[in-house]
Enzyme design. Structure first.
Site, short mmCIF file in Angstrom:
data_model
loop_
_atom_site.label_atom_id
_atom_site.label_comp_id
_atom_site.label_asym_id
_atom_site.label_seq_id
_atom_site.Cartn_x
_atom_site.Cartn_y
_atom_site.Cartn_z
N SER A 116 0.85 -1.18 0.05
CA SER A 116 0.01 -0.13 -0.03
C SER A 116 0.87 1.24 0.09
CB SER A 116 -0.78 -0.12 1.21
OG SER A 116 -1.48 1.22 1.46
N TYR A 139 -1.99 5.60 -4.22
CA TYR A 139 -3.06 6.37 -3.85
C TYR A 139 -2.37 7.78 -4.36
CZ TYR A 139 -6.10 3.62 -0.90
OH TYR A 139 -6.96 2.73 -0.24
N THR A 165 -6.06 1.92 -7.13
CA THR A 165 -7.39 1.70 -6.43
C THR A 165 -8.17 2.91 -6.65
OG1 THR A 165 -5.93 0.62 -4.64
CG2 THR A 165 -8.39 1.55 -4.01
N LYS A 263 -7.92 -1.73 -9.28
CA LYS A 263 -8.69 -2.18 -8.06
C LYS A 263 -9.59 -1.66 -7.69
CE LYS A 263 -7.40 -3.94 -3.43
NZ LYS A 263 -7.91 -2.62 -2.43
N HIS A 287 -13.14 -3.02 -1.54
CA HIS A 287 -12.00 -2.45 -0.25
C HIS A 287 -12.51 -3.26 0.92
CE1 HIS A 287 -9.33 1.21 -0.25
NE2 HIS A 287 -9.18 0.54 0.96
#
Ligand SMILES: Cc1cc2nc3c(=O)[nH]c(=O)nc-3n(C[C@H](O)[C@H](O)[C@H](O)COP(=O)(O)O)c2cc1C
Length: 403
Positions: A116, A139, A165, A263, A287
């Site tokens: 992440s 992100y 994502t 995703k 999620h």
């Protein structure tokens, strides 16, 4: 609670729920609830796991198999089983080893780890810790400059895919977090922390390990130009300005030259759009029920996405996977592989790397046993004929596809 393999074997730890129980004991409630909880009424969180129970197996009897082949290829890379580790932010709060420990366990097990953006360890250290494939999840926190710098570092470090994502336009409302004072605990004001400190002090082992690790970690992979690494407490606010749009995929594609995985897909329309934008794979994901509550369980959304992409891109899925039989069901419905989030994070919280190793071993044994009981020689040979889904799923899928 010890952290050696002994305490992680039977009879204490037989399944993932056993690891969850240990994690719950070991972690202060704010950290456990951050890991365990979902958005709002947690309808989707529960439904993700429950919906697997609606699928029935159709085994082939009187077949003896000594060994089954669990290997799969994902984006051209061979994995020892169809189980990959999903990106789980704040992993270093669960255990000081955090992302490094999880990546190492994944590599030892012959599978892939997805890091992440919200990581307490540097992405270079995480990549160096694993001998398996590593993907980087992005992100757009801290703006485009910070994101571009992160992508370039990930590329340079040898990450083999970039995961974008797309279900996080803002952070979901996980109601356990404000109740537990998560924001206050991560912040700098001692006074604001005070009402929540008793619960933290009640977990001296976790607290000692956390303090020895330097306390609340900085986000070493989100380096905002001119400001340095982002603080953990600033993430929720930064997410408001970090929504990824289809247009962003175009500039990202110019910076990142490898495969892109999208995703957070739940519908045929978005799946087709991702294919048109050049996604090498999509992840059917909500999620883990942490974003928009009351969306479909992912196992229900999977057939619609598989049908929509029609073999033009690889389809992965995650959400609610707690048993190897869940993974087998997802493969039967068209997933190439499955990502697990909480299933390994409970293990990480329970015992660091050894806990993740145990979670992966449990799921691997489950998959192998399920294949043998189904009379199916390999994961590659699984198909729709091994399962039965409720008629209502089929009707709903036909309606959705025609919209
Ligand atoms: C504690 C926690 C943190 C997460 N952080 C991220 C993240 O930083 N980025 C992301 O794309 N998904 C994140 N997810 C979602 C997971 O990648 C995955 O989609 C989800 O956990 C799958 O559901 P499961 O936990 O039921 O397996 C997180 C999930 C959890 C439980």
């Amino acid at each position: 609670m010890g952290s050696g393999q002994d305490t992680l074997g039977p009879p204490k730890v037989v399944n993932i729920e056993d690891l969850r129980r240990i994690a719950r004991r070991r972690l202060p409630q704010p950290v456990f609830d951050y890991l365990d909880g979902g958005a709002e009424d947690e309808i989707t969180l529960r439904e993700n796991t429950r919906a697997f129970h609606d699928i029935r197996f159709r085994p082939r009897a009187a077949i003896a198999l000594n060994k089954c082949d669990l290997s799969v290829r994902v984006l051209g890379q061979e994995l020892s089983s169809p189980v990959m580790l999903a990106p789980v932010g704040y992993s270093r709060l669960m255990h000081p080893g955090g992302e490094v420990a999880a990546a190492k366990a994944a590599g030892e097990a012959g599978t892939a780890y997805i890091l992440s953006t919200i990581s307490g360890h540097k992405l270079e250290a995480v990549k160096a810790a694993t001998k398996g494939p590593a993907w980087y999840q992005l992100y757009l926190l801290g703006g485009r400059g910070a994101a571009e710098a992160g992508i370039e570092r990930a590329q340079h470090a040898g990450y083999s895919a970039l995961v974008i994502t797309v279900d996080t336009a803002v952070a979901g409302m996980r109601e356990r977090d404000p109740r537990n004072g998560m924001k206050e605990l991560l912040g700098e004001s001692f006074l604001a922390k005070l009402p929540y400190l008793l619960e933290i002090l009640a977990h001296p082992r976790w607290l000692a390990a956390f303090l020895a690790d330097g306390g609340v970690p900085r986000l070493e992979n989100i380096v905002v130009p001119g400001q340095g690494p982002m603080k953990l407490v600033d993430v929720a606010a930064a997410l408001v300005d970090a929504a990824v749009t289809w247009d962003d995929l175009r500039w990202i594609r110019k910076v990142w030259t490898g495969p892109i995985v999208v995703k957070g897909i739940l519908t045929a329309g978005d799946a087709k759009r991702a294919v048109d934008e050049g996604a090498a794979a999509v992840v059917v994901s909500n999620h883990g029920g942490r974003q928009l509550d009351c969306v479909s369980a992912t196992i229900r959304a999977l057939p619609e996405v598989v049908s929509a992409v029609d073999g033009r891109t690889e389809v992965l899925m995650d959400g609610g996977v707690r048993r190897g039989s869940d993974i087998v069901k997802a493969i039967c419905l068209g997933a190439r592989a499955v990502l697990i989030g909480r299933a390994y994070a409970y293990g990480l919280a329970a015992a660091g790397e050894a806990g993740v190793t145990r979670a992966l071993a449990i799921l691997r044994a489950d998959i192998e046993r399920t294949l043998r009981l189904l009379g199916c020689p390999s994961v590659a040979a699984l198909d729709r004929s091994y399962v039965e889904v409720p008629n209502t799923w089929e009707c709903q899928r036909a309606t959705n596809e025609n919209q």
